[in-house]
Design a protein around this motif. Structure first.
Motif, mmCIF file in Angstrom:
data_model
loop_
_atom_site.group_PDB
_atom_site.id
_atom_site.type_symbol
_atom_site.label_atom_id
_atom_site.label_comp_id
_atom_site.label_asym_id
_atom_site.label_seq_id
_atom_site.Cartn_x
_atom_site.Cartn_y
_atom_site.Cartn_z
ATOM 1 N N ASP A 62 0.867 -1.142 0.088
ATOM 2 C CA ASP A 62 0.066 -0.006 -0.138
ATOM 3 C C ASP A 62 0.931 1.248 -0.055
ATOM 4 N N ASP A 63 2.001 1.120 0.676
ATOM 5 C CA ASP A 63 3.027 2.275 0.680
ATOM 6 C C ASP A 63 3.979 2.408 -0.424
ATOM 7 N N SER A 64 4.293 1.321 -1.232
ATOM 8 C CA SER A 64 5.422 1.259 -2.189
ATOM 9 C C SER A 64 4.848 1.588 -3.354
ATOM 10 N N ASP A 65 5.801 2.484 -4.183
ATOM 11 C CA ASP A 65 5.641 3.022 -5.534
ATOM 12 C C ASP A 65 6.239 1.832 -6.408
ATOM 13 N N ALA A 66 6.927 0.712 -6.193
ATOM 14 C CA ALA A 66 7.484 -0.272 -6.942
ATOM 15 C C ALA A 66 6.619 -0.821 -7.905
ATOM 16 N N ASP A 67 6.828 -1.235 -8.989
ATOM 17 C CA ASP A 67 6.037 -2.022 -10.145
ATOM 18 C C ASP A 67 5.665 -3.281 -9.437
ATOM 19 N N LEU A 68 6.412 -3.930 -8.865
ATOM 20 C CA LEU A 68 5.865 -5.263 -8.116
ATOM 21 C C LEU A 68 4.592 -5.155 -7.204
ATOM 22 N N ALA A 69 4.660 -3.896 -6.405
ATOM 23 C CA ALA A 69 3.919 -3.553 -5.331
ATOM 24 C C ALA A 69 2.442 -3.409 -6.158
ATOM 25 N N ARG A 70 2.441 -2.635 -7.117
ATOM 26 C CA ARG A 70 1.500 -2.415 -8.113
ATOM 27 C C ARG A 70 0.643 -3.415 -8.633
ATOM 28 N N ASP A 71 1.585 -4.480 -9.148
ATOM 29 C CA ASP A 71 1.135 -5.759 -9.368
ATOM 30 C C ASP A 71 0.464 -6.322 -8.561
ATOM 31 N N LEU A 72 0.956 -6.319 -7.107
ATOM 32 C CA LEU A 72 0.353 -7.159 -6.157
ATOM 33 C C LEU A 72 -1.028 -6.597 -5.804
ATOM 34 N N ARG A 73 -0.958 -5.204 -5.846
ATOM 35 C CA ARG A 73 -2.228 -4.448 -5.644
ATOM 36 C C ARG A 73 -3.458 -4.741 -6.333
ATOM 37 N N ILE A 74 -2.756 -4.710 -7.842
ATOM 38 C CA ILE A 74 -4.134 -5.308 -8.663
ATOM 39 C C ILE A 74 -4.601 -6.618 -8.608
ATOM 40 N N LEU A 75 -3.599 -7.497 -8.375
ATOM 41 C CA LEU A 75 -3.854 -9.036 -8.056
ATOM 42 C C LEU A 75 -4.867 -9.116 -6.956
ATOM 43 N N LEU A 76 -4.345 -8.303 -6.030
ATOM 44 C CA LEU A 76 -5.174 -8.431 -4.578
ATOM 45 C C LEU A 76 -6.624 -7.891 -5.114
ATOM 46 N N ARG A 77 -6.854 -6.826 -5.677
ATOM 47 C CA ARG A 77 -8.035 -6.422 -6.119
ATOM 48 C C ARG A 77 -8.958 -7.278 -7.021
ATOM 49 N N GLU A 78 -8.215 -7.936 -7.850
ATOM 50 C CA GLU A 78 -8.897 -8.936 -8.642
ATOM 51 C C GLU A 78 -9.407 -9.989 -8.105
ATOM 52 N N ARG A 79 -8.640 -10.472 -7.045
ATOM 53 C CA ARG A 79 -9.247 -11.790 -6.228
ATOM 54 C C ARG A 79 -10.368 -11.379 -5.253
ATOM 55 N N LEU A 80 -10.274 -10.203 -4.829
ATOM 56 C CA LEU A 80 -11.470 -9.624 -3.925
ATOM 57 C C LEU A 80 -12.684 -9.543 -4.713
ATOM 58 N N ALA A 81 -12.668 -9.076 -6.102
ATOM 59 C CA ALA A 81 -13.633 -8.779 -6.838
ATOM 60 C C ALA A 81 -14.370 -10.168 -7.451
ATOM 61 N N ALA A 82 -13.292 -11.034 -7.309
ATOM 62 C CA ALA A 82 -13.681 -12.400 -7.856
ATOM 63 C C ALA A 82 -14.398 -13.298 -6.847
#
Length: 163
Positions: A62-82
């Motif tokens: 949530d605090d990181s600007d790294a590309d991997l952190a962004r990918d994990l945030r998106i993955l996390l939201r996709e799993r919750l939306a599913a």
């Protein structure tokens, strides 16, 4: 030249407000990542605060600007939306990235030694200190029962000669 009281009070108030706003944590979640459902977004924020950025290693995703952190945030939201539960999302991420992805590791038999190491270290240190002091005390005051027969006889002779 002194400022009038109301203006100096206003300047102080504005300074305090700027300092408070400047010290607030800056979340790295981009607007395009935010879910439209506020309940799901709140769950995503709560979960992402507990997930470690694998690149930064001491920040949450949530605090990181790294590309991997962004990918994990998106993955996390996709799993919750599913429709995954919070625990299912965490289990999925741990299965994929290992236990290290959690900022707070779980208490399991596999990492029991890591949790117990501080207590065991303190107990071992305490026992070593106790042993050290006991051996020092034993060296300073030998017990009478520890004398050999020859030493006992010599000591008796010295004490008898004194009288």
């Amino acid at each position: 030249m002194r400022l009038p009281e109301p203006i100096s009070a206003l300047c102080l108030f504005v300074s305090i407000m700027v300092a408070l706003v400047a010290t607030q944590p800056a979340f790295a979640v981009n607007p395009d990542e935010v879910l439209s459902d506020p309940v799901l977004e709140e769950r995503a924020r709560d979960l992402s605060a507990t997930i470690r950025c694998m690149k930064c290693q001491n920040q949450s995703i949530d605090d990181s600007d790294a590309d991997l952190a962004r990918d994990l945030r998106i993955l996390l939201r996709e799993r919750l939306a599913a429709g995954d539960s919070d625990q299912e999302v965490l289990d999925f991420l741990v299965a994929r990235y290992g236990e290290f992805v959690l900022l707070k590791p779980r208490f399991t038999a596999a990492n029991l030694l890591l949790w117990a190491a501080p207590v065991l270290g303190l107990l071992g240190g305490f026992l070593l200190v106790m042993r050290y002091f006991r051996t020092r005390k034993g060296e300073a005051e030998p017990a009478a029962g520890d004398l050999t027969k020859a030493e006992h006889a010599k000591l008796t002779k010295i004490l008898d000669d004194r009288e």
